[in-house]
Structure formats: C-alpha cells, structure tokens
Scaffold this active site. Sequence first.
Site, PDB file in Angstrom:
ATOM      1  N   ASN A 110     -12.683 -76.309  27.446  1.00  0.00           N
ATOM      2  CA  ASN A 110     -12.568 -77.441  28.327  1.00  0.00           C
ATOM      3  C   ASN A 110     -13.742 -78.047  28.415  1.00  0.00           C
ATOM      4  O   ASN A 110     -14.171 -79.491  28.744  1.00  0.00           O
ATOM      5  CB  ASN A 110     -13.433 -76.527  30.077  1.00  0.00           C
ATOM      6  CG  ASN A 110     -12.059 -75.832  30.577  1.00  0.00           C
ATOM      7  OD1 ASN A 110     -11.259 -76.026  30.194  1.00  0.00           O
ATOM      8  ND2 ASN A 110     -13.118 -74.708  30.856  1.00  0.00           N
TER       9      ASN A 110
ATOM     10  N   MET B  51     -20.676 -66.844  28.092  1.00  0.00           N
ATOM     11  CA  MET B  51     -20.622 -65.394  27.965  1.00  0.00           C
ATOM     12  C   MET B  51     -21.884 -64.769  28.250  1.00  0.00           C
ATOM     13  O   MET B  51     -21.806 -63.587  27.462  1.00  0.00           O
ATOM     14  CB  MET B  51     -19.297 -64.604  27.376  1.00  0.00           C
ATOM     15  CG  MET B  51     -18.458 -65.104  27.713  1.00  0.00           C
ATOM     16  SD  MET B  51     -17.779 -65.176  28.816  1.00  0.00           S
ATOM     17  CE  MET B  51     -16.405 -63.546  28.898  1.00  0.00           C
TER      18      MET B  51
ATOM     19  N   LEU C 267     -27.275 -63.955  33.391  1.00  0.00           N
ATOM     20  CA  LEU C 267     -28.097 -64.953  33.576  1.00  0.00           C
ATOM     21  C   LEU C 267     -29.805 -64.613  34.219  1.00  0.00           C
ATOM     22  O   LEU C 267     -29.268 -63.587  34.756  1.00  0.00           O
ATOM     23  CB  LEU C 267     -28.060 -66.486  33.677  1.00  0.00           C
ATOM     24  CG  LEU C 267     -27.035 -67.071  33.057  1.00  0.00           C
ATOM     25  CD1 LEU C 267     -26.936 -68.227  33.603  1.00  0.00           C
ATOM     26  CD2 LEU C 267     -28.344 -67.478  31.344  1.00  0.00           C
TER      27      LEU C 267
ATOM     28  N   ASN D 123     -20.205 -74.053  36.830  1.00  0.00           N
ATOM     29  CA  ASN D 123     -19.602 -72.593  35.597  1.00  0.00           C
ATOM     30  C   ASN D 123     -17.763 -72.796  35.883  1.00  0.00           C
ATOM     31  O   ASN D 123     -17.637 -73.590  37.291  1.00  0.00           O
ATOM     32  CB  ASN D 123     -19.240 -71.401  36.040  1.00  0.00           C
ATOM     33  CG  ASN D 123     -18.302 -70.357  35.348  1.00  0.00           C
ATOM     34  OD1 ASN D 123     -18.664 -70.760  34.181  1.00  0.00           O
ATOM     35  ND2 ASN D 123     -17.911 -69.439  35.781  1.00  0.00           N
TER      36      ASN D 123
ATOM     37  N   HIS E   2     -14.666 -71.162  36.872  1.00  0.00           N
ATOM     38  CA  HIS E   2     -13.741 -69.496  36.946  1.00  0.00           C
ATOM     39  C   HIS E   2     -12.174 -69.597  37.387  1.00  0.00           C
ATOM     40  O   HIS E   2     -11.387 -70.345  38.062  1.00  0.00           O
ATOM     41  CB  HIS E   2     -14.217 -68.992  38.202  1.00  0.00           C
ATOM     42  CG  HIS E   2     -13.809 -67.425  38.415  1.00  0.00           C
ATOM     43  ND1 HIS E   2     -14.417 -66.225  37.236  1.00  0.00           N
ATOM     44  CD2 HIS E   2     -13.038 -67.411  38.881  1.00  0.00           C
ATOM     45  CE1 HIS E   2     -13.977 -64.909  37.917  1.00  0.00           C
ATOM     46  NE2 HIS E   2     -12.644 -65.226  38.878  1.00  0.00           N
TER      47      HIS E   2
ATOM     48  N   ASP F 290     -20.045 -65.159  39.583  1.00  0.00           N
ATOM     49  CA  ASP F 290     -19.052 -65.935  40.021  1.00  0.00           C
ATOM     50  C   ASP F 290     -19.571 -66.034  41.950  1.00  0.00           C
ATOM     51  O   ASP F 290     -18.776 -65.409  42.443  1.00  0.00           O
ATOM     52  CB  ASP F 290     -17.208 -65.685  40.024  1.00  0.00           C
ATOM     53  CG  ASP F 290     -17.213 -65.138  38.755  1.00  0.00           C
ATOM     54  OD1 ASP F 290     -18.135 -65.934  37.853  1.00  0.00           O
ATOM     55  OD2 ASP F 290     -16.819 -64.356  37.933  1.00  0.00           O
TER      56      ASP F 290
ATOM     57  N   LYS G 201      -5.580 -73.102  32.107  1.00  0.00           N
ATOM     58  CA  LYS G 201      -6.115 -74.356  31.179  1.00  0.00           C
ATOM     59  C   LYS G 201      -5.330 -75.635  31.954  1.00  0.00           C
ATOM     60  O   LYS G 201      -6.727 -76.005  31.481  1.00  0.00           O
ATOM     61  CB  LYS G 201      -5.602 -73.668  29.679  1.00  0.00           C
ATOM     62  CG  LYS G 201      -6.206 -72.134  29.123  1.00  0.00           C
ATOM     63  CD  LYS G 201      -7.404 -71.430  29.503  1.00  0.00           C
ATOM     64  CE  LYS G 201      -8.541 -72.232  28.115  1.00  0.00           C
ATOM     65  NZ  LYS G 201      -9.654 -71.760  28.289  1.00  0.00           N
TER      66      LYS G 201
ATOM     67  N   ALA H 169      -5.518 -76.627  34.616  1.00  0.00           N
ATOM     68  CA  ALA H 169      -5.869 -77.425  35.597  1.00  0.00           C
ATOM     69  C   ALA H 169      -7.427 -77.398  35.625  1.00  0.00           C
ATOM     70  O   ALA H 169      -7.734 -77.988  35.626  1.00  0.00           O
ATOM     71  CB  ALA H 169      -5.341 -76.811  36.805  1.00  0.00           C
TER      72      ALA H 169
END
Length: 205
Positions: A16, A92, A95, A109, A111, A147, A173, A175
């Site tokens: 990405n 990964m 936080l 992010n 997901h 998430d 991937k 998308a």
Amino acid sequence: MRRLRTAVLISGRGSNMEALVAAAQAPDFPAEIALVLSNRPEAPGLAHAKSRGVATAAVDHKIFAGREQFERSMQVVLEAHGIEFICFGGFMRLLTPWFIGKWAGRMLNIHPALLPAFRGLHTHERALAEGVKIHGCTAHFVMLEMDEGPIVAQAAVPVLDGDDEATLHERIKVAERELVVDTVGRMVRYGWSVQGRRVRIGASG
Ligand code: GRF
C-alpha cells in the site's frame, strides 16, 4: 500547491505504501510522501521507498524497554521530517494512548475486511469460513482499540465460489491499493470532519 507532508508507517513489504509513493509522484497528488518509517530495519519496503527517492527511517521497537519509549523515538523522527499526516501500510505495533493522543484524527489504517465485520487477524480465512459473499477493505482512523476507529471509506469485492485464501487476498490487495490512494487523495484535497463515528470528506469547509 502545498502538499500535506505524509508519513507511511510499515513493518514489511508495504504494498500500500508503494501505491501511495507511486501516486504521489504525480505533482497534482495533494499529499507528499515525506517519510517511510518502519519499526523493522530489515523491512523490504524501506529499500523500495529509498529507490524511489523517498526519505526513510527505521526505529527498531526491540531496542526499547516499553511501547511508549519506542513511540517517543518515532515521534522525534516524525517531527524532524515535519510530518502532518500518517498512513499505516501494514504497521504491526499496538499503540499507547500517548501516541494515539498525538495523532488521533490524522492517522489512517487500512484493514483487510469490511469493518465492523472481521476485526483482528486472518480476515480472509474467517470470511471464507463464514461464507460471506461480499468482502473488502476499510480505511479507518486509528484509535486505541484495534480496528475500532471511525470508518473513512470502504471498498467491497465479491467472494467467488472458487476462491481460496490466496485468490481472495490478491483481489483485496488490488482494492486496498486503490482505496488507500483514493482516500488519502480525497481527504487531503477536500478536508474531512468527524461527528461521532461518522466521517465526511469535503465537509470541513
Ligand atoms: C495490508 O494488506 C493491510 O490490509 C494490512 O496490512 C497489510 C500490509 O500489507 N493492514 P503490505 O505490507 O502493504 O503489503
């Protein structure tokens, strides 16, 4: 045009991130990828970013006693590069409230599922096991719970009868790469506002 100074945080390959770096090479893309930062010095994505002339940095989480010390070190690097917006590209690490407090509402992010379905890991395997016919990916703000942050944009893909995890993964991937480029582009170009859990792009005046 002043372009928003954006950092992409990665832990691995960073496909990405590659898509964002490629999009940002167009002078009219509103964000500049000013830094690619990894918590793993050996992340393959760092070499790719460097080869495209993007500044890179590694802050190895393993050398710090705790999460917040690691994050404070990342923060120093982010500030040194004048970063205004963060996009995760397969970063990964969990936080702490300290880091989230610094970046809430400016940290995105991707997901690999249509949230709020399939939070967490192994989303494609679980989607296949559940027999869903539509799967996809979500761009959302990063909040303390994994998430959990407000949804900014989503893209759906069909789940086909012959799919296995690998074919579904590949479709998602593709998308994801389109979603991340489109979402960051629109957010930066038009601004955004958040009311409760609802995010509107283009509504911030
Ligand atoms: C992406 O597929 C995204 O859904 C998830 O992490 C993955 C990272 O892949 N958050 P890559 O490193 O960008 O290839």
